[in-house]
Motif scaffolding. Structure first.
Motif, PDB file in Angstrom:
ATOM      1  N   GLU A  46      13.416  22.764   3.057  1.00 16.10           N
ATOM      2  CA  GLU A  46      13.722  23.176   1.683  1.00 16.10           C
ATOM      3  C   GLU A  46      13.952  21.966   0.774  1.00 16.10           C
ATOM      4  O   GLU A  46      13.934  22.087  -0.450  1.00 16.10           O
ATOM      5  N   ASP A  47      14.182  20.819   1.376  1.00 16.17           N
ATOM      6  CA  ASP A  47      14.414  19.595   0.602  1.00 16.17           C
ATOM      7  C   ASP A  47      13.089  18.978   0.158  1.00 16.17           C
ATOM      8  O   ASP A  47      12.053  19.160   0.816  1.00 16.17           O
ATOM      9  N   THR A  48      13.144  18.242  -0.951  1.00 11.01           N
ATOM     10  CA  THR A  48      11.975  17.501  -1.418  1.00 11.01           C
ATOM     11  C   THR A  48      12.407  16.080  -1.783  1.00 11.01           C
ATOM     12  O   THR A  48      13.516  15.884  -2.287  1.00 11.01           O
ATOM     13  N   ILE A  49      11.523  15.134  -1.518  1.00  9.21           N
ATOM     14  CA  ILE A  49      11.791  13.764  -1.950  1.00  9.21           C
ATOM     15  C   ILE A  49      10.578  13.230  -2.710  1.00  9.21           C
ATOM     16  O   ILE A  49       9.443  13.592  -2.425  1.00  9.21           O
ATOM     17  N   ILE A  50      10.857  12.404  -3.702  1.00 10.20           N
ATOM     18  CA  ILE A  50       9.809  11.707  -4.441  1.00 10.20           C
ATOM     19  C   ILE A  50       9.844  10.241  -4.025  1.00 10.20           C
ATOM     20  O   ILE A  50      10.886   9.592  -4.096  1.00 10.20           O
ATOM     21  N   VAL A  51       8.699   9.725  -3.584  1.00  9.95           N
ATOM     22  CA  VAL A  51       8.573   8.312  -3.242  1.00  9.95           C
ATOM     23  C   VAL A  51       7.713   7.658  -4.327  1.00  9.95           C
ATOM     24  O   VAL A  51       6.587   8.106  -4.581  1.00  9.95           O
ATOM     25  N   ASN A  52       8.240   6.639  -4.962  1.00 10.88           N
ATOM     26  CA  ASN A  52       7.487   5.973  -6.026  1.00 10.88           C
ATOM     27  C   ASN A  52       6.505   4.975  -5.415  1.00 10.88           C
ATOM     28  O   ASN A  52       6.910   3.961  -4.854  1.00 10.88           O
ATOM     29  N   ILE A  53       5.219   5.290  -5.525  1.00 10.06           N
ATOM     30  CA  ILE A  53       4.181   4.365  -5.056  1.00 10.06           C
ATOM     31  C   ILE A  53       3.864   3.458  -6.240  1.00 10.06           C
ATOM     32  O   ILE A  53       2.991   3.739  -7.053  1.00 10.06           O
ATOM     33  N   SER A  54       4.604   2.369  -6.327  1.00 14.50           N
ATOM     34  CA  SER A  54       4.593   1.532  -7.528  1.00 14.50           C
ATOM     35  C   SER A  54       3.303   0.753  -7.716  1.00 14.50           C
ATOM     36  O   SER A  54       3.007   0.294  -8.820  1.00 14.50           O
ATOM     37  N   GLY A  55       2.523   0.583  -6.645  1.00 17.45           N
ATOM     38  CA  GLY A  55       1.283  -0.163  -6.785  1.00 17.45           C
ATOM     39  C   GLY A  55       0.350   0.062  -5.615  1.00 17.45           C
ATOM     40  O   GLY A  55       0.749   0.542  -4.555  1.00 17.45           O
ATOM     41  N   ARG A  56      -0.910  -0.272  -5.818  1.00 18.51           N
ATOM     42  CA  ARG A  56      -1.888  -0.096  -4.745  1.00 18.51           C
ATOM     43  C   ARG A  56      -1.978  -1.378  -3.916  1.00 18.51           C
ATOM     44  O   ARG A  56      -1.655  -2.468  -4.384  1.00 18.51           O
ATOM     45  N   GLY A  57      -2.472  -1.213  -2.679  1.00 16.76           N
ATOM     46  CA  GLY A  57      -2.398  -2.301  -1.712  1.00 16.76           C
ATOM     47  C   GLY A  57      -3.608  -3.203  -1.618  1.00 16.76           C
ATOM     48  O   GLY A  57      -3.649  -4.082  -0.740  1.00 16.76           O
ATOM     49  N   ASP A  58      -4.590  -3.050  -2.511  1.00 17.91           N
ATOM     50  CA  ASP A  58      -5.785  -3.897  -2.445  1.00 17.91           C
ATOM     51  C   ASP A  58      -5.410  -5.384  -2.386  1.00 17.91           C
ATOM     52  O   ASP A  58      -5.987  -6.156  -1.624  1.00 17.91           O
ATOM     53  N   LYS A  59      -4.438  -5.767  -3.210  1.00 16.72           N
ATOM     54  CA  LYS A  59      -4.039  -7.177  -3.316  1.00 16.72           C
ATOM     55  C   LYS A  59      -3.447  -7.704  -2.013  1.00 16.72           C
ATOM     56  O   LYS A  59      -3.396  -8.913  -1.795  1.00 16.72           O
ATOM     57  N   ASP A  60      -2.997  -6.788  -1.140  1.00 14.94           N
ATOM     58  CA  ASP A  60      -2.271  -7.194   0.066  1.00 14.94           C
ATOM     59  C   ASP A  60      -3.097  -7.085   1.345  1.00 14.94           C
ATOM     60  O   ASP A  60      -2.626  -7.475   2.410  1.00 14.94           O
ATOM     61  N   VAL A  61      -4.308  -6.553   1.244  1.00 16.66           N
ATOM     62  CA  VAL A  61      -5.076  -6.271   2.461  1.00 16.66           C
ATOM     63  C   VAL A  61      -5.349  -7.537   3.277  1.00 16.66           C
ATOM     64  O   VAL A  61      -5.184  -7.540   4.507  1.00 16.66           O
ATOM     65  N   GLN A  62      -5.742  -8.621   2.615  1.00 15.64           N
ATOM     66  CA  GLN A  62      -6.011  -9.865   3.346  1.00 15.64           C
ATOM     67  C   GLN A  62      -4.747 -10.395   4.013  1.00 15.64           C
ATOM     68  O   GLN A  62      -4.769 -10.821   5.169  1.00 15.64           O
ATOM     69  N   GLN A  63      -3.622 -10.347   3.280  1.00 12.41           N
ATOM     70  CA  GLN A  63      -2.347 -10.811   3.837  1.00 12.41           C
ATOM     71  C   GLN A  63      -1.946  -9.977   5.053  1.00 12.41           C
ATOM     72  O   GLN A  63      -1.524 -10.513   6.086  1.00 12.41           O
ATOM     73  N   VAL A  64      -2.076  -8.654   4.930  1.00 14.65           N
ATOM     74  CA  VAL A  64      -1.713  -7.767   6.042  1.00 14.65           C
ATOM     75  C   VAL A  64      -2.642  -7.993   7.233  1.00 14.65           C
ATOM     76  O   VAL A  64      -2.203  -8.008   8.396  1.00 14.65           O
ATOM     77  N   PHE A  65      -3.928  -8.203   6.949  1.00 13.78           N
ATOM     78  CA  PHE A  65      -4.890  -8.506   8.018  1.00 13.78           C
ATOM     79  C   PHE A  65      -4.441  -9.715   8.828  1.00 13.78           C
ATOM     80  O   PHE A  65      -4.435  -9.693  10.065  1.00 13.78           O
ATOM     81  N   GLU A  66      -4.039 -10.777   8.120  1.00 13.09           N
ATOM     82  CA  GLU A  66      -3.597 -12.001   8.794  1.00 13.09           C
ATOM     83  C   GLU A  66      -2.293 -11.769   9.568  1.00 13.09           C
ATOM     84  O   GLU A  66      -2.135 -12.262  10.689  1.00 13.09           O
ATOM     85  N   LEU A  67      -1.373 -11.009   8.959  1.00 11.08           N
ATOM     86  CA  LEU A  67      -0.088 -10.754   9.621  1.00 11.08           C
ATOM     87  C   LEU A  67      -0.281  -9.948  10.913  1.00 11.08           C
ATOM     88  O   LEU A  67       0.331 -10.233  11.937  1.00 11.08           O
ATOM     89  N   LEU A  68      -1.143  -8.934  10.853  1.00 18.25           N
ATOM     90  CA  LEU A  68      -1.363  -8.087  12.030  1.00 18.25           C
ATOM     91  C   LEU A  68      -2.146  -8.846  13.102  1.00 18.25           C
ATOM     92  O   LEU A  68      -1.904  -8.658  14.310  1.00 18.25           O
ATOM     93  N   LYS A  69      -3.057  -9.701  12.672  1.00 19.16           N
ATOM     94  CA  LYS A  69      -3.869 -10.488  13.619  1.00 19.16           C
ATOM     95  C   LYS A  69      -2.982 -11.439  14.418  1.00 19.16           C
ATOM     96  O   LYS A  69      -3.248 -11.697  15.608  1.00 19.16           O
ATOM     97  N   ASN A  70      -1.923 -11.928  13.761  1.00 18.14           N
ATOM     98  CA  ASN A  70      -1.053 -12.920  14.414  1.00 18.14           C
ATOM     99  C   ASN A  70       0.145 -12.312  15.136  1.00 18.14           C
ATOM    100  O   ASN A  70       0.991 -13.040  15.654  1.00 18.14           O
ATOM    101  N   LYS A  71       0.234 -10.997  15.145  1.00 16.10           N
ATOM    102  CA  LYS A  71       1.389 -10.349  15.802  1.00 16.10           C
ATOM    103  C   LYS A  71       1.257 -10.407  17.319  1.00 16.10           C
ATOM    104  O   LYS A  71       0.171 -10.287  17.854  1.00 16.10           O
TER     105      LYS A  71
END
Length: 388
Positions: free
Chosen positions: A363-388
């Motif tokens: 019965e509860d609802t929550i709003i999550v603010n998706i303040s921005g899209r992740g295109d700018k971060d894809v390369q960074q995340v790729f590198e972070l996950l590759k090095n994990k």
């Protein structure tokens, strides 16, 4: 709206203006002009025209059915600020401030940026209005957000990489204020977060409050009631200020700000003065700023807006932290579950929602603010996950 909380430039004990006299004169003029335009029908008609026709508002309040079913518990709605032109909430404030600058006769715009989204939004609006534009960005951030640097330059802005100190957002703000002092006769500082000396926190919150004005009406239409909670990431605090503003007087709506564990200003900081305003600051016993560690450049700041300090201290807001690993996980979960790649900043809010939603009832609802899209971060995340 929380403007009612502001008295003489302060939210409770936080805010104010601690700047040299020459800067104060500039700020007083901005405050005076803002007071004239914020309720002026002609100004707001022009702003609303650009918000609708240029930025693409209103942004949807999207029911994340797949994520809701995956987690169990509360229904999850996503406020899609990532669909705003330039890919984040930043343009809301930029359009308001650049129209203010235009009214004040400014010929040149300067701004600071961390993740680059505010810089891109500022460069975009400056191009449209034919204004000269200089963007200050920490040298470290120019490397991890190289794509946004190119975007700003493509739009005609000059990007200045600041290599002083840690080369992050704090140093970019320092340089922007120094520029303003030297060039205030023809320059308007278009500050992107809900920080800085008064009147900037109020200005940013005012222009970003379109987020909660829309989401409140949208949620009432969809559910016939207000949400149980609103969740937003907090660095300086602009997207959260906008996401919370029109719910502050609704005591039954929980306002939850999510900080990075490595830059948890409200959780680990204490009152102090930074960049001309009083708020919570990450500092040691001698008052020296502590280094921050956050994978999201837009949240990598050792202070927080005075509105959030007030909401925390008054108990109206709840502030929690998530780790870098939780953020990376949330980045992937939302991408795979809903086909929405969120910015690393927004992924902080998603990360907490992944833990929080299952503790509530259907019965509860929550709003999550998706303040921005992740295109700018894809390369960074790729590198972070590759090095994990």
């Amino acid at each position: 709206m929380s403007q009612t909380l502001i008295k003489n430039g302060y939210y409770g004990n936080y805010g104010g203006s601690f700047v040299p006299d020459e800067v104060q004169k500039v700020l007083d003029r901005i405050a005076e002009e803002f007071a004239k335009v914020k309720d002026d029908p002609d100004f707001n008609n022009e702003l609303n025209y650009y918000l609708k026709e240029y930025a693409g508002r209103e942004t949807p309040l999207y029911f994340a059915r797949n994520l809701t079913e995956k987690l169990g518990g509360a229904k999850i709605y996503l406020k899609r600020e990532d669909l705003n032109h330039t890919g984040s909430h930043k343009l809301n404030n930029v359009l308001g401030q650049i129209l203010l600058a235009k009214r004040m006769g400014a010929k040149r715009i300067i701004a600071e940026t961390g993740a680059g989204q505010h810089g891109v939004a500022t460069a975009t609006a400056a191009a449209m209005f034919g204004m000269e534009c200089t963007i200050y960005m920490g040298a470290k951030d120019t490397k991890r957000q190289a794509l946004n640097v190119f975007r700003m330059e493509l739009l005609g802005a000059k990007v200045v990489a600041v290599d002083k100190g840690n080369g992050l957002l704090k140093e970019a703000v320092d340089e922007a204020f120094m520029d303003l002092v030297k060039n205030h006769d023809n320059t308007f500082y278009l500050l992107g977060s809900a920080v800085g000396p008064t009147p900037y926190p109020e200005i940013v919150e005012h222009f970003q409050s379109v987020i909660s004005r829309e989401s409140r009406a949208q949620h009432l239409e969809k559910e016939g009631k207000l949400p149980t909670a609103v969740i937003a990431a907090v660095g300086g605090g602009s997207n959260a200020a906008g996401a919370f503003a029109h719910y502050i007087n609704d005591e039954n709506v929980r306002l939850i700000g999510v900080e990075p564990a490595g830059a948890a200003t409200i959780t680990k900081g204490k009152p102090g003065v930074l960049h001309g305003f009083k708020s919570y600051v990450l500092q040691d016993e001698e008052g020296n700023l502590l280094e921050t560690d956050c994978i999201a450049a837009g949240l990598d700041y050792p202070g927080v807006g005075p509105l959030h300090a007030y909401l925390h201290e008054s108990g109206r807001g709840e502030y929690v932290t998530v780790t870098n690993d939780e953020v990376l996980d949330a980045f992937q979960v939302l991408s795979r579950t809903e086909g929405i790649i969120p910015a690393l900043e927004s992924s902080h809010a998603v990360a907490y929602a992944l833990k929080f939603a299952p503790t509530l009832s259907p019965e509860d609802t929550i709003i999550v603010n998706i303040s921005g899209r992740g295109d700018k971060d894809v390369q960074q995340v790729f590198e972070l996950l590759k090095n994990k």
